[in-house]
Scaffold this motif. Structure first.
Motif, PDB file in Angstrom:
ATOM      1  N   HIS A   1      40.919  64.289  33.613  1.00 16.78           N
ATOM      2  CA  HIS A   1      40.910  62.873  34.002  1.00 16.78           C
ATOM      3  C   HIS A   1      41.749  62.027  33.053  1.00 16.78           C
ATOM      4  N   GLU A   2      41.630  62.290  31.786  1.00 20.61           N
ATOM      5  CA  GLU A   2      42.446  61.546  30.814  1.00 20.61           C
ATOM      6  C   GLU A   2      43.924  61.874  30.991  1.00 20.61           C
ATOM      7  N   GLY A   3      44.223  63.142  31.204  1.00 22.68           N
ATOM      8  CA  GLY A   3      45.608  63.557  31.405  1.00 22.68           C
ATOM      9  C   GLY A   3      46.226  62.918  32.632  1.00 22.68           C
ATOM     10  N   PHE A   4      45.438  62.772  33.685  1.00 23.91           N
ATOM     11  CA  PHE A   4      45.954  62.127  34.890  1.00 23.91           C
ATOM     12  C   PHE A   4      46.234  60.647  34.628  1.00 23.91           C
ATOM     13  N   GLU A   5      45.308  59.980  33.960  1.00 27.04           N
ATOM     14  CA  GLU A   5      45.483  58.554  33.674  1.00 27.04           C
ATOM     15  C   GLU A   5      46.638  58.296  32.724  1.00 27.04           C
ATOM     16  N   ARG A   6      46.845  59.174  31.756  1.00 24.64           N
ATOM     17  CA  ARG A   6      47.889  58.973  30.743  1.00 24.64           C
ATOM     18  C   ARG A   6      49.199  59.673  31.086  1.00 24.64           C
ATOM     19  N   LEU A   7      49.233  60.301  32.249  1.00 24.21           N
ATOM     20  CA  LEU A   7      50.434  60.958  32.772  1.00 24.21           C
ATOM     21  C   LEU A   7      50.953  62.085  31.882  1.00 24.21           C
ATOM     22  N   TRP A   8      50.071  62.878  31.277  1.00 23.96           N
ATOM     23  CA  TRP A   8      50.549  64.023  30.521  1.00 23.96           C
ATOM     24  C   TRP A   8      50.323  65.348  31.223  1.00 23.96           C
ATOM     25  N   LEU A   9      49.904  65.298  32.475  1.00 23.57           N
ATOM     26  CA  LEU A   9      49.851  66.515  33.285  1.00 23.57           C
ATOM     27  C   LEU A   9      51.259  66.791  33.821  1.00 23.57           C
ATOM     28  N   SER A  10      51.504  67.991  34.306  1.00 26.24           N
ATOM     29  CA  SER A  10      52.822  68.300  34.870  1.00 26.24           C
ATOM     30  C   SER A  10      53.109  67.388  36.055  1.00 26.24           C
ATOM     31  N   ASP A  11      54.383  67.193  36.327  1.00 22.97           N
ATOM     32  CA  ASP A  11      54.776  66.331  37.446  1.00 22.97           C
ATOM     33  C   ASP A  11      54.168  66.813  38.762  1.00 22.97           C
ATOM     34  N   GLU A  12      54.173  68.127  38.967  1.00 23.41           N
ATOM     35  CA  GLU A  12      53.643  68.676  40.219  1.00 23.41           C
ATOM     36  C   GLU A  12      52.143  68.391  40.358  1.00 23.41           C
ATOM     37  N   LEU A  13      51.402  68.549  39.267  1.00 31.41           N
ATOM     38  CA  LEU A  13      49.968  68.275  39.297  1.00 31.41           C
ATOM     39  C   LEU A  13      49.708  66.779  39.454  1.00 31.41           C
ATOM     40  N   GLU A  14      50.493  65.960  38.799  1.00 28.43           N
ATOM     41  CA  GLU A  14      50.365  64.505  38.951  1.00 28.43           C
ATOM     42  C   GLU A  14      50.622  64.085  40.396  1.00 28.43           C
ATOM     43  N   MET A  15      51.661  64.673  41.017  1.00 28.92           N
ATOM     44  CA  MET A  15      51.989  64.326  42.403  1.00 28.92           C
ATOM     45  C   MET A  15      50.874  64.766  43.345  1.00 28.92           C
ATOM     46  N   TYR A  16      50.310  65.954  43.104  1.00 26.85           N
ATOM     47  CA  TYR A  16      49.215  66.443  43.934  1.00 26.85           C
ATOM     48  C   TYR A  16      48.023  65.492  43.833  1.00 26.85           C
ATOM     49  N   CYS A  17      47.708  65.088  42.615  1.00 27.11           N
ATOM     50  CA  CYS A  17      46.529  64.253  42.378  1.00 27.11           C
ATOM     51  C   CYS A  17      46.751  62.773  42.692  1.00 27.11           C
ATOM     52  N   ALA A  18      47.987  62.393  42.983  1.00 29.66           N
ATOM     53  CA  ALA A  18      48.257  60.999  43.352  1.00 29.66           C
ATOM     54  C   ALA A  18      47.513  60.640  44.644  1.00 29.66           C
ATOM     55  N   ASP A  19      47.296  61.639  45.498  1.00 36.47           N
ATOM     56  CA  ASP A  19      46.479  61.442  46.690  1.00 36.47           C
ATOM     57  C   ASP A  19      45.018  61.481  46.232  1.00 36.47           C
ATOM     58  N   LYS A  20      44.268  60.418  46.519  1.00 43.40           N
ATOM     59  CA  LYS A  20      42.895  60.309  45.996  1.00 43.40           C
ATOM     60  C   LYS A  20      41.989  61.447  46.454  1.00 43.40           C
ATOM     61  N   GLU A  21      42.224  61.986  47.646  1.00 40.14           N
ATOM     62  CA  GLU A  21      41.411  63.109  48.119  1.00 40.14           C
ATOM     63  C   GLU A  21      41.715  64.379  47.323  1.00 40.14           C
ATOM     64  N   ASN A  22      42.974  64.594  47.001  1.00 35.37           N
ATOM     65  CA  ASN A  22      43.340  65.748  46.184  1.00 35.37           C
ATOM     66  C   ASN A  22      42.794  65.608  44.766  1.00 35.37           C
ATOM     67  N   TYR A  23      42.824  64.399  44.250  1.00 32.99           N
ATOM     68  CA  TYR A  23      42.263  64.132  42.922  1.00 32.99           C
ATOM     69  C   TYR A  23      40.769  64.465  42.924  1.00 32.99           C
TER      70      TYR A  23
END
Length: 122
Positions: free
Chosen positions: A78-100
């Motif tokens: 959760h912190e990684g998603f908020e601070r954008l330190w996850l990989s771009d692909e994982l960030e893009m996947y989780c940008a959709d609230k259902e995927n998150y």
């Protein structure tokens, strides 16, 4: 024997038991019918439960990117998603609230030791 054929046989058994119990009126026959019927109802309830699925590639990414125990991994995700330190692909996947939410449920299941989310192909 396919799952459909097994299901048909079970339904036929319930129908036969009902017909027999109705014909004899015997309490043992009715008990047999209700036992079979209840087993079938339970199977239908389980089969009709929604199944959450996360792509295998995403589950592997989460497991690979966040190296920690289950509780810390959940918080770090959760912190990684908020601070954008996850990989771009994982960030893009989780940008959709259902995927998150699916990724969160996947991690929560790992923490609880249960399969809340099925890991699928992809």
């Amino acid at each position: 024997m396919s799952e459909l054929e097994k299901a048909k046989q079970e339904v036929e058994q319930v129908c036969f038991a009902y017909h027999k119990a109705g014909g004899t009126g015997d309490i043992k026959d009715w008990k047999c019918f209700y036992d079979l019927e209840n087993k079938l109802i339970d199977k239908v309830k389980i089969a009709n439960q929604p199944q959450l699925t996360i792509p295998k590639s995403i589950a592997e990414m989460i497991d690979k990117e966040i190296m920690a125990d289950a509780v810390t991994k959940f918080a770090m995700f959760h912190e990684g998603f908020e601070r954008l330190w996850l990989s771009d692909e994982l960030e893009m996947y989780c940008a959709d609230k259902e995927n998150y939410a699916l990724a969160s449920a996947y991690l929560a299941g790992k923490f609880l030791g249960v399969d809340l989310v099925k890991v699928g192909e992809g």
